[in-house]
Design a protein around this motif. Structure first.
Motif, PDB file in Angstrom:
ATOM      1  N   UNK A   1      32.102  29.885  -5.049  1.00 58.37           N
ATOM      2  CA  UNK A   1      32.976  29.537  -6.153  1.00 58.37           C
ATOM      3  C   UNK A   1      32.886  28.027  -6.372  1.00 58.37           C
ATOM      4  N   UNK A   2      32.794  27.638  -7.614  1.00 57.14           N
ATOM      5  CA  UNK A   2      32.678  26.234  -7.989  1.00 57.14           C
ATOM      6  C   UNK A   2      34.071  25.637  -8.212  1.00 57.14           C
ATOM      7  N   UNK A   3      34.294  24.461  -7.626  1.00 52.58           N
ATOM      8  CA  UNK A   3      35.562  23.745  -7.706  1.00 52.58           C
ATOM      9  C   UNK A   3      35.352  22.519  -8.596  1.00 52.58           C
ATOM     10  N   UNK A   4      36.126  22.422  -9.690  1.00 52.01           N
ATOM     11  CA  UNK A   4      35.966  21.342 -10.661  1.00 52.01           C
ATOM     12  C   UNK A   4      37.286  20.587 -10.781  1.00 52.01           C
ATOM     13  N   UNK A   5      37.233  19.268 -10.667  1.00 58.08           N
ATOM     14  CA  UNK A   5      38.460  18.471 -10.817  1.00 58.08           C
ATOM     15  C   UNK A   5      39.063  18.689 -12.203  1.00 58.08           C
ATOM     16  N   UNK A   6      40.369  18.907 -12.243  1.00 63.70           N
ATOM     17  CA  UNK A   6      41.065  19.004 -13.521  1.00 63.70           C
ATOM     18  C   UNK A   6      41.105  17.611 -14.139  1.00 63.70           C
ATOM     19  N   UNK A   7      40.776  17.547 -15.431  1.00 66.19           N
ATOM     20  CA  UNK A   7      40.769  16.263 -16.135  1.00 66.19           C
ATOM     21  C   UNK A   7      41.135  16.518 -17.598  1.00 66.19           C
ATOM     22  N   UNK A   8      41.246  15.439 -18.350  1.00 61.68           N
ATOM     23  CA  UNK A   8      41.559  15.598 -19.774  1.00 61.68           C
ATOM     24  C   UNK A   8      40.447  16.364 -20.488  1.00 61.68           C
ATOM     25  N   UNK A   9      39.217  16.279 -19.992  1.00 59.83           N
ATOM     26  CA  UNK A   9      38.102  16.952 -20.655  1.00 59.83           C
ATOM     27  C   UNK A   9      38.130  18.477 -20.501  1.00 59.83           C
ATOM     28  N   UNK A  10      38.819  18.995 -19.493  1.00 63.99           N
ATOM     29  CA  UNK A  10      38.890  20.449 -19.336  1.00 63.99           C
ATOM     30  C   UNK A  10      40.332  20.973 -19.408  1.00 63.99           C
TER      31      UNK A  10
ATOM     32  N   UNK B   1      43.985  18.471  -8.375  1.00 58.88           N
ATOM     33  CA  UNK B   1      43.939  19.751  -9.066  1.00 58.88           C
ATOM     34  C   UNK B   1      42.517  20.171  -9.372  1.00 58.88           C
ATOM     35  N   UNK B   2      42.307  21.477  -9.336  1.00 60.14           N
ATOM     36  CA  UNK B   2      40.974  22.026  -9.557  1.00 60.14           C
ATOM     37  C   UNK B   2      41.023  23.241 -10.470  1.00 60.14           C
ATOM     38  N   UNK B   3      39.990  23.358 -11.280  1.00 53.09           N
ATOM     39  CA  UNK B   3      39.653  24.607 -11.946  1.00 53.09           C
ATOM     40  C   UNK B   3      38.617  25.272 -11.042  1.00 53.09           C
ATOM     41  N   UNK B   4      38.654  26.570 -10.986  1.00 49.92           N
ATOM     42  CA  UNK B   4      37.683  27.301 -10.186  1.00 49.92           C
ATOM     43  C   UNK B   4      36.899  28.221 -11.115  1.00 49.92           C
ATOM     44  N   UNK B   5      35.578  28.201 -10.953  1.00 47.49           N
ATOM     45  CA  UNK B   5      34.701  29.041 -11.759  1.00 47.49           C
ATOM     46  C   UNK B   5      33.734  29.778 -10.854  1.00 47.49           C
ATOM     47  N   UNK B   6      33.316  30.933 -11.345  1.00 46.17           N
ATOM     48  CA  UNK B   6      32.258  31.663 -10.661  1.00 46.17           C
ATOM     49  C   UNK B   6      31.300  32.162 -11.721  1.00 46.17           C
TER      50      UNK B   6
ATOM     51  N   UNK C   1      35.682  31.259 -15.837  1.00 46.84           N
ATOM     52  CA  UNK C   1      36.918  30.689 -15.302  1.00 46.84           C
ATOM     53  C   UNK C   1      37.645  31.712 -14.441  1.00 46.84           C
ATOM     54  N   UNK C   2      37.980  31.299 -13.214  1.00 47.63           N
ATOM     55  CA  UNK C   2      38.669  32.171 -12.272  1.00 47.63           C
ATOM     56  C   UNK C   2      40.142  31.795 -12.164  1.00 47.63           C
ATOM     57  N   UNK C   3      40.433  30.503 -12.045  1.00 46.95           N
ATOM     58  CA  UNK C   3      41.821  30.089 -11.869  1.00 46.95           C
ATOM     59  C   UNK C   3      41.955  28.601 -11.754  1.00 46.95           C
ATOM     60  N   UNK C   4      43.173  28.176 -11.438  1.00 45.60           N
ATOM     61  CA  UNK C   4      43.432  26.758 -11.225  1.00 45.60           C
ATOM     62  C   UNK C   4      44.467  26.588 -10.130  1.00 45.60           C
ATOM     63  N   UNK C   5      44.433  25.432  -9.507  1.00 50.17           N
ATOM     64  CA  UNK C   5      45.418  25.045  -8.495  1.00 50.17           C
ATOM     65  C   UNK C   5      45.629  23.549  -8.633  1.00 50.17           C
ATOM     66  N   UNK C   6      46.904  23.132  -8.631  1.00 47.81           N
ATOM     67  CA  UNK C   6      47.190  21.706  -8.805  1.00 47.81           C
ATOM     68  C   UNK C   6      48.553  21.353  -8.226  1.00 47.81           C
TER      69      UNK C   6
ATOM     70  N   UNK D   1      40.553  32.763  -1.855  1.00 51.65           N
ATOM     71  CA  UNK D   1      39.463  31.784  -1.752  1.00 51.65           C
ATOM     72  C   UNK D   1      39.888  30.442  -2.331  1.00 51.65           C
ATOM     73  N   UNK D   2      40.547  30.466  -3.485  1.00 54.93           N
ATOM     74  CA  UNK D   2      41.024  29.223  -4.104  1.00 54.93           C
ATOM     75  C   UNK D   2      41.991  28.498  -3.179  1.00 54.93           C
ATOM     76  N   UNK D   3      42.929  29.239  -2.587  1.00 53.55           N
ATOM     77  CA  UNK D   3      43.909  28.628  -1.689  1.00 53.55           C
ATOM     78  C   UNK D   3      43.218  28.017  -0.475  1.00 53.55           C
TER      79      UNK D   3
END
Length: 148
Positions: free
Chosen positions: A1-10, A51-56, A60-65, A96-98
């Motif tokens: 699973x890919x972890x992406x920093x939450x930002x203004x762009x996403x 905070x992260x967006x999670x993708x597979x 888009x799978x989810x977010x945690x922040x 997995x995200x947790x």
């Protein structure tokens, strides 16, 4: 699973996901676009936010922040939001995200995660399954204020 920093762009992806997830049971919260945007923008600009967006596979799978705060016992991470796409719910993605979030919190010097969730329902059971305890010496107090 890919972890992406939450930002203004996403942030737009976060808003869409947030509204989709929280309109479902057990929350049944009908977040307007503007309210969800304000909630997540405020979270994004909170000091010591993580905070992260999670993708597979590009999906888009989810977010945690949340954010870090210094406490007497160390550096505590306050998990403000964790949500899994309705399409991915119940398939182990939240676990997995947790786990990935917990690893990142430790990597950044955190020694504890605190969160608030509903006393009933799937969310409480989910966190208890992952060894989160209900604090017997803590309660949440709320007072609704009327406008003067």
């Amino acid at each position: 699973m890919k972890k992406i920093n939450i930002s203004t762009s996403n942030l737009e992806k976060c808003i869409e996901l947030y509204r989709e997830v929280f309109k479902q049971p057990p929350w049944n919260e009908n977040w307007s676009y503007e309210a969800a945007k304000e909630r997540l923008t405020d979270l994004l600009h909170t000091p010591k936010m993580l905070g992260f967006l999670f993708e597979e596979e590009g999906e888009l799978v989810g977010l945690a922040a949340g954010n870090f705060k210094r406490t007497y016992g160390g550096r505590t991470f306050y998990l403000a939001e964790l949500c899994v796409s309705v399409a991915k719910s119940g398939k182990g993605y939240g676990s997995t995200m947790l786990q990935l979030l917990e690893e990142e919190v430790v990597k950044r010097g955190g020694n504890k995660i605190d969160l608030h969730t509903s006393a009933n329902g799937r969310a409480k059971k989910f966190y208890e399954k992952h060894e989160y305890d209900v604090k017997k010496d803590r309660i949440t107090l709320t007072k609704y204020l009327s406008h003067f």
